[in-house]
Design a protein around this motif. Structure first.
Motif, PDB file in Angstrom:
ATOM      1  N   LYS A  87       0.839  -1.200   0.000  1.00  0.00           N
ATOM      2  CA  LYS A  87       0.000   0.000   0.000  1.00  0.00           C
ATOM      3  C   LYS A  87       0.874   1.250   0.000  1.00  0.00           C
ATOM      4  O   LYS A  87       1.849   1.341   0.742  1.00  0.00           O
ATOM      5  CB  LYS A  87      -0.904  -0.007   1.238  1.00  0.00           C
ATOM      6  N   VAL A  96      -1.988   0.781  -4.649  1.00  0.00           N
ATOM      7  CA  VAL A  96      -1.478  -0.530  -4.237  1.00  0.00           C
ATOM      8  C   VAL A  96      -0.714  -1.164  -5.398  1.00  0.00           C
ATOM      9  O   VAL A  96      -0.917  -0.811  -6.559  1.00  0.00           O
ATOM     10  CB  VAL A  96      -2.616  -1.482  -3.790  1.00  0.00           C
ATOM     11  N   TYR A 125     -10.087   0.150  -2.498  1.00  0.00           N
ATOM     12  CA  TYR A 125      -9.129  -0.958  -2.580  1.00  0.00           C
ATOM     13  C   TYR A 125      -9.442  -1.889  -3.745  1.00  0.00           C
ATOM     14  O   TYR A 125      -8.547  -2.368  -4.442  1.00  0.00           O
ATOM     15  CB  TYR A 125      -9.126  -1.751  -1.271  1.00  0.00           C
TER      16      TYR A 125
END
Length: 291
Positions: A87, A96, A125
């Motif tokens: 990350k 990421v 994410y």
């Protein structure tokens, strides 16, 4: 001048990409961890499950850490790469990248950073992870078995050779110890035979030598031990279940070293024998093992 610099940059990028592709093509599996380091829970935001899915989608054979592994990767862990999600987020972006390491914990590939400007963590994410897999998709991965022994396999062979040498040395020491005991028994028995004429010298010597050469064999334990695979061997548990022994593989088939015990386990016929010394007496203990 700018055109030449741009062309040189493109050539370098293509060269690096081709090298990474060739390098990854020699590995058969990708192991995905149950939890990434920067998260608090296993499979948080379903990132680990999504990573496994995307690797399989783009041609890799992905395995979730702790699952049942195929036989070939159990025999040679260097067929698999360990994946990790790195990350690198800022205030306005979630970024990421995928990192792959070999069995010697060396980084062999790092993907491009995937970005997302979503504020909600689940969406951010997920989007960033899918974006970072675009560079992995571009590799057009296809497994190609290596035609030359890898460094990892060579190191594994060296370890097996060292274990084989240790076992051979142990066997030689046992044989030498037996011979020394036989000589000592003969020297002690002969004077005793002279003092007792009614006992033939030959029979007395043979009887004593056979007593020394024959290891003390215990009766077969009534409890069955069950073999459970662990790294480099098995753990033997009883029905409670309780771990009774941990055994490590050697370079010889059906021969194991017993962890934390100066003993060996080997197969004789259809039986498993635990062999060790107790008070300088060689003992053999049959075990009922279910693999």
């Amino acid at each position: 001048m700018k055109t030449k610099i741009s062309a040189l940059f493109v050539i370098c990028f293509l060269t690096i990409g081709a090298f990474a592709q060739t390098n990854l093509n020699n590995y058969k599996y990708i192991i995905v961890p149950n939890k990434f380091d920067f998260l608090k829970e296993a499979d948080q935001y379903q990132l680990n499950s999504l990573t496994e899915f995307l690797f399989n989608k783009y041609g890799f054979l992905a395995l979730m850490e702790g699952s049942t592994y195929p036989d070939d990767v159990l025999k040679n862990r260097c067929l698999a790469l360990k994946s990790n999600l790195i990350k690198d987020s800022s205030m306005f972006k979630t970024r990421v990248a995928i990192e792959l390491k070999n069995c010697n914990d060396q980084v062999v590939y790092t993907s491009e950073m995937g970005e997302s400007r979503e504020k909600e963590y689940q969406r951010a994410y997920t989007e960033a992870l899918r974006n970072t897999f675009k560079s992995i998709e571009a590799l057009n991965y296809k497994y190609v078995p290596s035609t030359t022994p890898s460094v990892e396999v060579s190191q594994e062979a060296e370890i097996k050779n060292e274990v084989s040498k240790e076992i051979q040395q142990l066997k030689e020491e046992i044989q030498n110890l037996k011979k020394e005991k036989e000589i000592a028994v003969v020297e002690k028995v002969v004077p005793k035979v002279e003092a007792v004429p009614q006992v033939p010298v030959k029979e007395a010597i043979i009887e004593k030598v056979e007593t020394v050469n024959t290891p003390a064999i215990k009766e077969m334990s009534t409890g069955v031990l069950y073999a459970q695979a662990i790294e480099n061997g098995f753990q033997l548990v009883d029905s409670t279940p309780k771990v009774v022994y941990k055994i490590k593989k050697t370079g010889i088939a059906d021969v194991y070293l017993v962890e934390n015990k100066n003993a060996t386990l080997y197969k004789k016929g259809s039986n498993w024998i635990l062999e060790y010394y107790e008070n300088n007496v060689l003992k053999q203990e049959p075990l009922d093992i279910k693999f």
